[in-house]
Design a protein around this motif. Structure first.
Motif, PDB file in Angstrom:
ATOM      1  N   LYS A   7       0.814  -1.210   0.000  1.00  0.00           N
ATOM      2  CA  LYS A   7       0.000   0.000   0.000  1.00  0.00           C
ATOM      3  C   LYS A   7       0.848   1.261   0.000  1.00  0.00           C
ATOM      4  N   ASP A   8       2.012   1.215   0.641  1.00  0.00           N
ATOM      5  CA  ASP A   8       2.814   2.428   0.779  1.00  0.00           C
ATOM      6  C   ASP A   8       3.834   2.600  -0.340  1.00  0.00           C
ATOM      7  N   SER A   9       3.692   1.863  -1.432  1.00  0.00           N
ATOM      8  CA  SER A   9       4.680   1.947  -2.498  1.00  0.00           C
ATOM      9  C   SER A   9       4.672   3.297  -3.209  1.00  0.00           C
ATOM     10  N   ASN A  10       3.557   4.045  -3.151  1.00  0.00           N
ATOM     11  CA  ASN A  10       3.515   5.337  -3.823  1.00  0.00           C
ATOM     12  C   ASN A  10       3.609   6.507  -2.840  1.00  0.00           C
ATOM     13  N   ARG A  11       3.876   6.240  -1.583  1.00  0.00           N
ATOM     14  CA  ARG A  11       4.017   7.299  -0.585  1.00  0.00           C
ATOM     15  C   ARG A  11       5.409   7.913  -0.654  1.00  0.00           C
ATOM     16  N   ASN A  12       5.486   9.190  -0.352  1.00  0.00           N
ATOM     17  CA  ASN A  12       6.785   9.822  -0.190  1.00  0.00           C
ATOM     18  C   ASN A  12       7.243   9.557   1.225  1.00  0.00           C
ATOM     19  N   THR A  13       8.422   8.965   1.373  1.00  0.00           N
ATOM     20  CA  THR A  13       8.970   8.723   2.702  1.00  0.00           C
ATOM     21  C   THR A  13      10.322   9.407   2.807  1.00  0.00           C
ATOM     22  N   PHE A  14      10.681   9.753   4.037  1.00  0.00           N
ATOM     23  CA  PHE A  14      11.916  10.466   4.285  1.00  0.00           C
ATOM     24  C   PHE A  14      12.648   9.789   5.418  1.00  0.00           C
ATOM     25  N   VAL A  15      13.948   9.653   5.273  1.00  0.00           N
ATOM     26  CA  VAL A  15      14.765   8.999   6.285  1.00  0.00           C
ATOM     27  C   VAL A  15      15.035   9.984   7.408  1.00  0.00           C
ATOM     28  N   SER A  21      24.306  -0.217  10.752  1.00  0.00           N
ATOM     29  CA  SER A  21      24.447  -1.367  11.644  1.00  0.00           C
ATOM     30  C   SER A  21      23.112  -1.858  12.190  1.00  0.00           C
ATOM     31  N   ILE A  22      22.125  -0.953  12.348  1.00  0.00           N
ATOM     32  CA  ILE A  22      20.843  -1.388  12.909  1.00  0.00           C
ATOM     33  C   ILE A  22      19.647  -1.068  12.028  1.00  0.00           C
ATOM     34  N   GLY A  23      19.811  -0.333  10.965  1.00  0.00           N
ATOM     35  CA  GLY A  23      18.701  -0.007  10.069  1.00  0.00           C
ATOM     36  C   GLY A  23      18.423   1.481  10.029  1.00  0.00           C
ATOM     37  N   SER A  24      17.238   1.840   9.496  1.00  0.00           N
ATOM     38  CA  SER A  24      16.901   3.253   9.359  1.00  0.00           C
ATOM     39  C   SER A  24      15.474   3.501   9.828  1.00  0.00           C
ATOM     40  N   VAL A  25      15.184   4.750  10.114  1.00  0.00           N
ATOM     41  CA  VAL A  25      13.839   5.178  10.489  1.00  0.00           C
ATOM     42  C   VAL A  25      13.333   6.090   9.386  1.00  0.00           C
TER      43      VAL A  25
END
Length: 132
Positions: A7-15, A21-25
């Motif tokens: 569902k979120d494939s067309n959303r704009n996301t920002f890091v 080492s642990i991933g991203s938010v």
């Protein structure tokens, strides 16, 4: 070729944070718009967002309805928010809008860590109580 059905494939996301080492938010721009909408409707004198979204209805509607009347632009670590509001009759418009701007700015900055550069408000309606 497989199609991405998330569902979120067309959303704009920002890091927000990135650490290999642990991933991203990441945060979606709709989330920033939702924060702005919630903060604006908490201010006394604000009747609703454009689209008649009141604070009482927030728990009962979907995200697409909640963000009606809010447009956010996230560029790097900065946010520009445009809100369309309906105000209650009898409240000082400049004073109420200043409170909304401060509340929205503080909410976005405290919850996301992004810097808010602009909070632009457009008054689309004044809610008149019956009999006035």
């Amino acid at each position: 070729m497989e199609k991405d059905t998330r569902k979120d494939s067309n959303r704009n996301t920002f890091v927000l944070q990135g650490d290999e080492s642990i991933g991203s938010v990441q945060i979606a721009d709709e989330v920033v718009a939702m924060i702005a909408s919630l903060a604006a409707t908490e201010v006394e004198g604000v009747s609703a967002m454009a689209g008649n979204i009141t604070n009482e209805l927030i728990g009962k509607v979907g995200v697409k309805n909640l963000t009606k009347g809010v447009k956010v632009q996230v560029t790097g670590n900065t946010v520009k928010a445009d809100l369309a509001l309906s105000l209650e009759y009898g409240y000082n418009i400049p004073e109420t809008c200043t409170k909304v701007q401060e509340k929205v700015k503080n909410a976005i900055e405290n919850m996301t860590g992004l810097t808010v550069t602009d909070v632009n408000i457009r008054i689309v309606n004044v809610n008149m109580e019956p009999g006035n």
